[in-house]
Design a protein around this motif. Structure first.
Motif, short mmCIF file in Angstrom:
data_model
loop_
_atom_site.label_atom_id
_atom_site.label_comp_id
_atom_site.label_asym_id
_atom_site.label_seq_id
_atom_site.Cartn_x
_atom_site.Cartn_y
_atom_site.Cartn_z
N ALA A 35 0.80 -1.35 -0.29
CA ALA A 35 0.12 -0.27 0.35
C ALA A 35 1.01 1.27 -0.39
O ALA A 35 0.57 2.21 -0.16
N LYS A 36 2.25 1.23 0.71
CA LYS A 36 3.18 2.01 0.88
C LYS A 36 3.80 2.41 -0.40
O LYS A 36 3.79 3.73 -0.97
N LEU A 51 -0.39 11.31 3.03
CA LEU A 51 -0.42 9.19 2.48
C LEU A 51 -1.14 9.23 3.69
O LEU A 51 0.11 8.75 4.44
N LEU A 52 -1.61 7.92 3.18
CA LEU A 52 -2.04 7.62 4.19
C LEU A 52 -2.89 5.55 3.92
O LEU A 52 -3.14 6.01 3.06
N THR A 53 -2.60 4.98 4.79
CA THR A 53 -2.17 3.88 5.03
C THR A 53 -4.57 3.45 5.45
O THR A 53 -4.62 3.95 6.77
N ALA A 54 -4.76 1.92 4.71
CA ALA A 54 -5.53 2.60 5.89
C ALA A 54 -6.30 2.00 7.32
O ALA A 54 -6.78 2.24 8.23
N GLY A 55 -4.85 1.71 7.39
CA GLY A 55 -4.66 0.61 9.09
C GLY A 55 -4.51 2.46 9.90
O GLY A 55 -4.26 2.25 10.87
N LYS A 56 -4.39 3.59 9.18
CA LYS A 56 -4.19 4.89 9.90
C LYS A 56 -5.04 4.91 11.01
O LYS A 56 -5.94 5.77 11.64
N PHE A 57 -6.58 4.38 9.88
CA PHE A 57 -8.23 4.69 10.13
C PHE A 57 -8.50 3.94 11.80
O PHE A 57 -9.68 4.09 11.46
N ARG A 58 -7.16 2.88 12.68
CA ARG A 58 -8.41 1.83 12.85
C ARG A 58 -7.41 2.55 14.07
O ARG A 58 -7.03 1.31 14.86
N THR A 59 -6.00 2.96 14.27
CA THR A 59 -5.29 3.16 15.07
C THR A 59 -5.34 4.57 16.33
O THR A 59 -6.58 5.75 15.48
N ARG A 60 -5.16 4.69 17.35
CA ARG A 60 -4.86 5.67 17.80
C ARG A 60 -3.99 6.21 18.26
O ARG A 60 -3.01 5.49 19.17
N ALA A 61 -3.43 7.65 18.41
CA ALA A 61 -2.70 8.19 19.10
C ALA A 61 -3.02 9.61 19.91
O ALA A 61 -4.15 9.36 19.65
N HIS A 104 -3.81 18.35 -1.38
CA HIS A 104 -3.78 16.27 -1.73
C HIS A 104 -3.81 15.43 -0.74
O HIS A 104 -2.46 15.70 0.40
N ILE A 105 -5.47 14.40 -0.67
CA ILE A 105 -4.99 13.50 -0.30
C ILE A 105 -5.08 11.94 -0.58
O ILE A 105 -6.09 11.71 -1.37
N LEU A 106 -4.58 10.88 -0.78
CA LEU A 106 -4.46 10.48 -0.64
C LEU A 106 -4.21 8.99 -0.38
O LEU A 106 -3.87 8.98 1.11
N ILE A 107 -5.09 7.41 -0.48
CA ILE A 107 -5.74 6.92 1.13
C ILE A 107 -5.43 5.41 0.17
O ILE A 107 -5.94 5.52 -1.23
N SER A 108 -4.71 4.40 0.95
CA SER A 108 -5.56 3.03 0.32
C SER A 108 -5.92 2.55 0.10
O SER A 108 -7.38 3.29 0.65
#
Length: 264
Positions: A90-91, A217-227, A239-243
């Motif tokens: 994905a990256k 640039l965002l992989t899909a997993g970033k929407f499932r994690t917390r920080a 520009h927003i690019l998402i897997s």
């Protein structure tokens, strides 16, 4: 002429693949026994012990009597060695799409993320590009690339992220200007971006402020994690690019916000 990999290189690749398997097991189960690891991977206990020593030195897990446990999730997920080995496909696709935005002669900024690091693989095709980064990995990758003028910010070095941050780093960035800043995030919650390290997020903000245009640039997993710490909103990026593996429900929610993004 392309040389075939040596036996030593082949063994190293196998070792890294084996350690990635160990990480996956520990991440999924939180605690794994030595017996389970030797059985699953079909190697000796001595080999497993050596692998665990390497992974423990990287801050990814903790050895204990008869087995191993995961370190805290924030440390585990923020560690450079772990991040570099996750979502590689994905990256790679996100990096290709991002590099397509760059024109010859552009000045670009790359943050410390392993997603933007992947862009380095495709910059050799662009003439006379200047790369400004706080990432030691970017420096290692681009220092011998003839068509790239490389600028490293310096500052306080953090081995967990393999990057520089702090006052010196931010001051250097504040004196520069670029055509593009390419960034990623540790976590996306709603329409906001988060990172667990306050020093790192200040560098990301400095990159954004020093650039004419910004790309995320965002992989899909970033929407499932917390920080822990918010550093920006999705709407701040040009520009927003998402897997493309992004959950359909999340994609629908983003569309409803009128945000412009592209699935790659």
């Amino acid at each position: 002429m392309t040389m075939a990999p040596s036996k030593q290189d082949d063994a190293r690749l196998k070792g890294e693949a084996r350690r990635q398997k160990i990480l996956s097991m520990v991440q999924a189960q939180k605690s794994v026994s030595l017996t389970q690891l030797t059985t699953e991977l079909n190697v000796s206990r001595m080999t497993i012990h050596r692998d665990l020593d390497v992974l423990e030195s990287r801050g990814l897990l903790r050895k204990q009597r008869g087995g191993v446990t995961a370190e805290s999730s924030l440390l585990f997920e923020s560690n450079f060695h772990y991040r570099r080995q996750t979502d590689e496909g994905a990256k790679r696709e996100l990096a290709r799409a991002a590099v397509a935005l760059i024109e010859p002669g552009n000045v670009i900024m790359l943050d410390e993320s392993t997603t933007t690091l992947m862009m380095c693989n495709y910059l050799e095709a662009i003439e006379n590009v200047t790369v400004i980064s706080n990432s030691l990995a970017v420096c290692d990758r681009l220092r011998d690339v003839a068509n790239v003028h490389l600028v490293i910010t310096g500052g306080d070095y953090n081995d967990t992220h393999q990057s520089f941050s702090g006052l010196v780093c931010e001051n250097v960035i504040g004196q520069l200007r670029s055509d593009w800043a390419f960034l990623s995030a540790a976590s996306v919650i709603g329409e906001c971006l988060f990172h667990q390290d306050q020093d790192i997020l200040r560098v990301k903000r400095a990159f954004m402020q020093a650039s004419e245009r910004t790309a995320l640039l965002l992989t899909a997993g970033k929407f499932r994690t917390r920080a822990l710490n918010q550093f920006a909103e999705l709407s701040e990026f040009d520009h927003i690019l998402i897997s493309k593996t992004l959950d359909e429900t999340i994609a629908s929610q983003l569309h409803q916000t009128a945000l412009s993004f592209k699935l790659i």
